[in-house]
Design a protein around this motif. Structure first.
Motif, short mmCIF file in Angstrom:
data_model
loop_
_atom_site.label_atom_id
_atom_site.label_comp_id
_atom_site.label_asym_id
_atom_site.label_seq_id
_atom_site.Cartn_x
_atom_site.Cartn_y
_atom_site.Cartn_z
N ALA A 139 -1.71 16.57 2.92
CA ALA A 139 -0.90 16.44 2.05
C ALA A 139 -0.11 15.59 1.36
N LEU A 140 0.43 14.34 1.56
CA LEU A 140 1.12 13.78 1.96
C LEU A 140 -0.14 12.42 0.81
N LEU A 141 -1.36 12.16 0.97
CA LEU A 141 -2.12 11.48 0.63
C LEU A 141 -2.95 11.87 -0.54
N LEU A 142 -2.63 13.53 -0.95
CA LEU A 142 -2.82 13.90 -2.15
C LEU A 142 -2.11 14.10 -3.08
N THR A 143 -0.19 14.11 -2.67
CA THR A 143 0.80 13.50 -3.68
C THR A 143 0.48 11.90 -3.90
N ALA A 144 0.54 12.09 -3.14
CA ALA A 144 0.54 10.04 -3.74
C ALA A 144 -0.66 9.66 -4.58
N GLY A 145 -1.57 9.91 -4.13
CA GLY A 145 -2.76 9.86 -5.65
C GLY A 145 -2.28 10.52 -6.68
N ILE A 146 -2.11 11.75 -6.46
CA ILE A 146 -1.77 12.07 -8.18
C ILE A 146 -0.39 11.93 -8.57
N LEU A 147 0.30 11.49 -7.81
CA LEU A 147 1.35 10.49 -8.52
C LEU A 147 1.25 9.45 -9.02
N CYS A 148 0.26 8.99 -8.12
CA CYS A 148 -0.31 7.11 -8.11
C CYS A 148 -0.72 7.32 -9.76
N TYR A 149 -1.66 8.72 -9.50
CA TYR A 149 -2.74 8.56 -10.87
C TYR A 149 -2.42 8.30 -12.48
N ILE A 150 -0.71 9.48 -12.19
CA ILE A 150 -0.47 9.58 -13.43
C ILE A 150 1.09 8.87 -13.99
N THR A 151 1.40 8.00 -13.15
CA THR A 151 2.37 6.87 -13.19
C THR A 151 1.98 5.37 -13.28
N ASN A 152 0.57 5.59 -12.60
CA ASN A 152 -0.04 3.84 -12.84
C ASN A 152 0.46 3.13 -12.47
N LYS A 153 1.12 3.27 -11.00
CA LYS A 153 2.03 2.47 -10.39
C LYS A 153 1.41 2.62 -8.90
N THR A 154 1.74 1.77 -8.05
CA THR A 154 1.15 1.36 -6.38
C THR A 154 2.53 1.87 -5.75
#
Length: 202
Positions: A70-85
């Motif tokens: 769940a944490l990894l999925l959330t990190a991936g989604i937020l990263c994709y939306i913001t394009n930030k590491t």
């Protein structure tokens, strides 16, 4: 000898656990060595999170894989939306926060987390003469781990905000695990001495 289905599931589960453990190193390789676009990395992490969740589905008491995925999925989604590491790196901080919560809550409600582990390893401990002293000792160890998760989380957050990718990966993918291993080693030596002392007092 052919692999049995339980054997394959166990291998896959172990494989994903190892990949999750070396997550910072994997992110570092993708960002610095292979220089992959952030959104490509985020899509890979989302795919990995889904596969990790499916590998643990149906397993008894599979709380940790569910939380990690769940944490990894959330990190991936937020990263994709913001394009930030930033959100990719915050995974390590979030893990420390979750462990702090789960260990800390057992100090309030009980039995403490380390004593629960001790009961799983030694079925004869419950309702024995050693139970009270073991629970008291395990409570101290649980507090020690809570302190570690606080300090580790703060350092991990610092590496996210103020350090480059190399230092972030070095600490979160190497040094922090080394410190954990040292704590396990020291605690094991202390525990053996405490057990020996308690046996002499019985």
């Amino acid at each position: 000898m052919p692999f049995t289905m339980p054997g394959i599931k166990s291998f896959i589960k172990t494989f994903f656990i190892i990949l999750t453990a070396i997550y910072p190193i994997c992110v570092f390789l993708c960002l610095v060595v292979f220089n992959l676009p952030v959104r490509i990395i985020s899509l890979c992490i989302m795919l990995f999170a889904c596969m990790y969740f499916l590998s643990a589905s149906g397993a008894k008491k599979s709380v940790r894989p569910i939380i990690s995925s769940a944490l990894l999925l959330t990190a991936g989604i937020l990263c994709y939306i913001t394009n930030k590491t930033f959100f990719l790196k915050m995974y390590s901080v979030t893990v420390s926060v979750f462990f702090l919560f789960f260990f800390g809550i057992t100090l309030i409600k009980g039995p403490n987390m380390c004593f629960r582990f001790a009961l799983l390893l030694d079925k004869t401990l419950a309702s024995s003469k050693r139970e009270k002293s073991a629970e008291s000792y395990c409570r101290k160890v649980t507090i020690l781990w809570c302190i570690f998760f606080v300090i580790n989380g703060i350092i991990a957050l610092y590496t996210v905000i103020s350090c480059n990718d190399k230092i972030w990966a070095l600490y979160n993918g190497g040094i922090s695990y080394g410190i954990m291993g040292l704590i396990f080693f020291i605690e094991y030596i202390v525990r053996k001495r405490v057990e020996k002392k308690n046996e002499q007092n019985l």
